[in-house]
Design a protein around this motif. Structure first.
Motif, PDB file in Angstrom:
ATOM      1  N   GLN A  33      35.265 -35.407 -37.823  1.00 26.54           N
ATOM      2  CA  GLN A  33      35.913 -36.547 -38.962  1.00 26.54           C
ATOM      3  C   GLN A  33      37.390 -36.613 -39.041  1.00 26.54           C
ATOM      4  OE1 GLN A  33      33.358 -36.980 -42.685  1.00 26.54           O
ATOM      5  NE2 GLN A  33      32.155 -35.551 -41.973  1.00 26.54           N
ATOM      6  N   TYR A  73      38.995 -37.878 -35.741  1.00 29.26           N
ATOM      7  CA  TYR A  73      38.602 -39.431 -35.898  1.00 29.26           C
ATOM      8  C   TYR A  73      39.601 -40.074 -36.694  1.00 29.26           C
ATOM      9  CZ  TYR A  73      34.926 -39.584 -32.634  1.00 29.26           C
ATOM     10  OH  TYR A  73      34.057 -39.681 -31.299  1.00 29.26           O
ATOM     11  N   ARG A 125      38.194 -46.199 -37.489  1.00 25.74           N
ATOM     12  CA  ARG A 125      37.592 -45.001 -36.915  1.00 25.74           C
ATOM     13  C   ARG A 125      36.160 -45.502 -36.326  1.00 25.74           C
ATOM     14  NH1 ARG A 125      35.970 -41.113 -41.359  1.00 25.74           N
ATOM     15  NH2 ARG A 125      35.524 -43.057 -42.406  1.00 25.74           N
ATOM     16  N   SER A 126      35.521 -46.441 -36.713  1.00 29.78           N
ATOM     17  CA  SER A 126      34.669 -46.899 -36.156  1.00 29.78           C
ATOM     18  C   SER A 126      34.518 -47.520 -34.610  1.00 29.78           C
ATOM     19  CB  SER A 126      33.944 -48.319 -37.012  1.00 29.78           C
ATOM     20  OG  SER A 126      34.629 -49.235 -37.086  1.00 29.78           O
ATOM     21  N   TYR A 140      36.515 -46.011 -32.449  1.00 35.29           N
ATOM     22  CA  TYR A 140      36.502 -44.857 -31.645  1.00 35.29           C
ATOM     23  C   TYR A 140      35.104 -44.210 -31.532  1.00 35.29           C
ATOM     24  CZ  TYR A 140      41.416 -45.570 -31.395  1.00 35.29           C
ATOM     25  OH  TYR A 140      42.588 -46.150 -31.014  1.00 35.29           O
ATOM     26  N   ILE A 141      34.489 -44.193 -32.606  1.00 33.22           N
ATOM     27  CA  ILE A 141      33.064 -43.615 -32.505  1.00 33.22           C
ATOM     28  C   ILE A 141      32.351 -44.706 -32.093  1.00 33.22           C
ATOM     29  CG2 ILE A 141      31.197 -43.227 -34.481  1.00 33.22           C
ATOM     30  CD1 ILE A 141      33.296 -42.445 -36.533  1.00 33.22           C
TER      31      ILE A 141
END
Length: 75
Positions: A14, A17, A28-29, A31-32
């Motif tokens: 976490q 990211y 972050r979303s 890259y996730i």
């Protein structure tokens, strides 16, 4: 279309990211989602092979000889 999915990665992941998102200005979303998209093909292949191996060992999947495999592939 997207849907919400809950995951609980380790804190270290976490944090990485979050740092990447801060450094690049992207959420972050982003890259996730990218990581999920990049890994799904490999995961499907790995677990598909493992499933086929289980089926073979259980006698539910027939092995082909090299000649039969070539013929099946049109070679």
């Amino acid at each position: 279309m997207s849907a919400t999915m809950t995951v609980r990665p380790p804190q270290e992941i976490q944090d990485r990211y979050a740092a990447l998102a801060r450094a690049t200005g992207r959420p972050r979303s982003f890259y996730i989602n990218r990581a999920l998209e990049d890994s799904i093909d490999e995961l499907e292949e790995i677990y598909g092979v493992l499933h086929d191996l289980e089926e073979y060992r259980a006698g539910r999947l027939k092995a082909l000889s090299a000649d039969e495999a070539r013929s099946a592939c049109g070679l």
